[in-house]
Design a protein around this motif. Structure first.
Motif, PDB file in Angstrom:
ATOM      1  N   ARG A 176       0.835  -1.198   0.000  1.00  0.00           N
ATOM      2  CA  ARG A 176       0.000   0.000   0.000  1.00  0.00           C
ATOM      3  C   ARG A 176       0.871   1.250   0.000  1.00  0.00           C
ATOM      4  O   ARG A 176       1.788   1.377   0.786  1.00  0.00           O
ATOM      5  CB  ARG A 176      -0.907   0.013   1.222  1.00  0.00           C
ATOM      6  CG  ARG A 176      -1.901   1.145   1.178  1.00  0.00           C
ATOM      7  CD  ARG A 176      -2.737   1.202   2.404  1.00  0.00           C
ATOM      8  NE  ARG A 176      -3.368  -0.070   2.691  1.00  0.00           N
ATOM      9  CZ  ARG A 176      -4.024  -0.329   3.790  1.00  0.00           C
ATOM     10  NH1 ARG A 176      -4.125   0.586   4.729  1.00  0.00           N
ATOM     11  NH2 ARG A 176      -4.585  -1.493   3.991  1.00  0.00           N
ATOM     12  N   GLN A 177       0.572   2.178  -0.893  1.00  0.00           N
ATOM     13  CA  GLN A 177       1.329   3.419  -0.977  1.00  0.00           C
ATOM     14  C   GLN A 177       0.618   4.510  -0.203  1.00  0.00           C
ATOM     15  O   GLN A 177      -0.599   4.601  -0.231  1.00  0.00           O
ATOM     16  CB  GLN A 177       1.474   3.832  -2.432  1.00  0.00           C
ATOM     17  CG  GLN A 177       2.202   2.804  -3.249  1.00  0.00           C
ATOM     18  CD  GLN A 177       3.260   3.439  -4.105  1.00  0.00           C
ATOM     19  OE1 GLN A 177       3.312   4.628  -4.221  1.00  0.00           O
ATOM     20  NE2 GLN A 177       4.093   2.628  -4.691  1.00  0.00           N
ATOM     21  N   ARG A 178       1.386   5.325   0.464  1.00  0.00           N
ATOM     22  CA  ARG A 178       0.826   6.449   1.204  1.00  0.00           C
ATOM     23  C   ARG A 178       0.612   7.621   0.254  1.00  0.00           C
ATOM     24  O   ARG A 178       1.353   7.807  -0.692  1.00  0.00           O
ATOM     25  CB  ARG A 178       1.748   6.865   2.335  1.00  0.00           C
ATOM     26  CG  ARG A 178       1.902   5.770   3.375  1.00  0.00           C
ATOM     27  CD  ARG A 178       2.773   6.207   4.521  1.00  0.00           C
ATOM     28  NE  ARG A 178       2.332   7.437   5.146  1.00  0.00           N
ATOM     29  CZ  ARG A 178       1.464   7.509   6.153  1.00  0.00           C
ATOM     30  NH1 ARG A 178       0.933   6.401   6.613  1.00  0.00           N
ATOM     31  NH2 ARG A 178       1.132   8.655   6.692  1.00  0.00           N
ATOM     32  N   ARG A 179      -0.403   8.416   0.552  1.00  0.00           N
ATOM     33  CA  ARG A 179      -0.636   9.611  -0.239  1.00  0.00           C
ATOM     34  C   ARG A 179       0.395  10.663   0.115  1.00  0.00           C
ATOM     35  O   ARG A 179       0.841  10.747   1.254  1.00  0.00           O
ATOM     36  CB  ARG A 179      -2.028  10.180   0.051  1.00  0.00           C
ATOM     37  CG  ARG A 179      -3.121   9.306  -0.438  1.00  0.00           C
ATOM     38  CD  ARG A 179      -4.411   9.994  -0.167  1.00  0.00           C
ATOM     39  NE  ARG A 179      -5.508   9.156  -0.593  1.00  0.00           N
ATOM     40  CZ  ARG A 179      -6.767   9.503  -0.509  1.00  0.00           C
ATOM     41  NH1 ARG A 179      -7.098  10.662  -0.006  1.00  0.00           N
ATOM     42  NH2 ARG A 179      -7.710   8.701  -0.920  1.00  0.00           N
ATOM     43  N   LYS A 180       0.727  11.476  -0.866  1.00  0.00           N
ATOM     44  CA  LYS A 180       1.651  12.565  -0.601  1.00  0.00           C
ATOM     45  C   LYS A 180       0.884  13.702   0.054  1.00  0.00           C
ATOM     46  O   LYS A 180      -0.239  14.006  -0.320  1.00  0.00           O
ATOM     47  CB  LYS A 180       2.295  13.042  -1.890  1.00  0.00           C
ATOM     48  CG  LYS A 180       3.210  12.010  -2.482  1.00  0.00           C
ATOM     49  CD  LYS A 180       3.977  12.550  -3.624  1.00  0.00           C
ATOM     50  CE  LYS A 180       4.853  11.428  -4.135  1.00  0.00           C
ATOM     51  NZ  LYS A 180       5.937  11.873  -4.911  1.00  0.00           N
ATOM     52  N   PHE A 181       1.495  14.301   1.042  1.00  0.00           N
ATOM     53  CA  PHE A 181       0.872  15.404   1.756  1.00  0.00           C
ATOM     54  C   PHE A 181       1.679  16.663   1.492  1.00  0.00           C
ATOM     55  O   PHE A 181       2.898  16.675   1.652  1.00  0.00           O
ATOM     56  CB  PHE A 181       0.827  15.114   3.261  1.00  0.00           C
ATOM     57  CG  PHE A 181       0.286  16.257   4.059  1.00  0.00           C
ATOM     58  CD1 PHE A 181      -1.064  16.545   4.047  1.00  0.00           C
ATOM     59  CD2 PHE A 181       1.135  17.054   4.797  1.00  0.00           C
ATOM     60  CE1 PHE A 181      -1.566  17.604   4.764  1.00  0.00           C
ATOM     61  CE2 PHE A 181       0.646  18.108   5.526  1.00  0.00           C
ATOM     62  CZ  PHE A 181      -0.706  18.395   5.505  1.00  0.00           C
TER      63      PHE A 181
ATOM     64  N   ASP B 187      -9.573  17.947   9.870  1.00  0.00           N
ATOM     65  CA  ASP B 187      -9.651  16.741   9.058  1.00  0.00           C
ATOM     66  C   ASP B 187      -9.430  15.521   9.940  1.00  0.00           C
ATOM     67  O   ASP B 187      -9.306  15.640  11.161  1.00  0.00           O
ATOM     68  CB  ASP B 187      -8.657  16.804   7.889  1.00  0.00           C
ATOM     69  CG  ASP B 187      -7.210  16.856   8.335  1.00  0.00           C
ATOM     70  OD1 ASP B 187      -6.943  16.747   9.554  1.00  0.00           O
ATOM     71  OD2 ASP B 187      -6.339  16.993   7.466  1.00  0.00           O
TER      72      ASP B 187
END
Length: 129
Positions: free
Chosen positions: A38-43, A101
């Protein structure tokens, strides 16, 4: 659909251990080998609080950086009218209120949301004419 899945599952599996493995994988949504990929989203960090303070200091403070004639030129309305619209929209529509959020970070303030919305409406009106 879920009922037929479990019936097929119960008839196909011969041991209780296999049933536990399949049910746990389905409950997790992914098997353990897929979780590692699973890849993390870029923040992208955007300092909403600092930008809110800048907007307030530039246009809404007691001694703003930009005078009322520049406010009128940018927003196409007077400052009291803008503040009245801001108060009415805040009380009518909770979408424009500042929220946190899921990670606990503060989002845009009401003033930033209304400013952005009014600018979008202004640009749309100018581009269509």
């Amino acid at each position: 659909m879920a009922r037929t899945f479990f019936r097929k599952l119960l008839t196909c599996l011969s041991s209780e251990d296999e049933l536990d493995v399949v049910l746990n994988d389905k409950a997790d949504g992914q098997s353990s080998r897929h979780r590692a990929n699973r890849q993390r989203r870029k923040f992208i960090w955007r300092d909403h609080i600092q930008r809110q303070e800048g907007l307030f200091r530039d246009y809404f403070a007691e001694n703003p950086v930009y005078l009322s004639n520049l406010f009128r030129r940018r927003f196409q309305m007077s400052r009291p009218l803008f503040l009245r619209i801001l108060n009415e929209v805040e009380s009518y529509e909770p979408y424009f209120n500042q929220r946190r959020d899921n990670a606990g970070r503060l989002g845009l303030s009401s003033m930033q949301n209304i400013t952005t919305t009014l600018r979008m409406l202004t640009y749309e009106a100018l581009s269509s004419s």
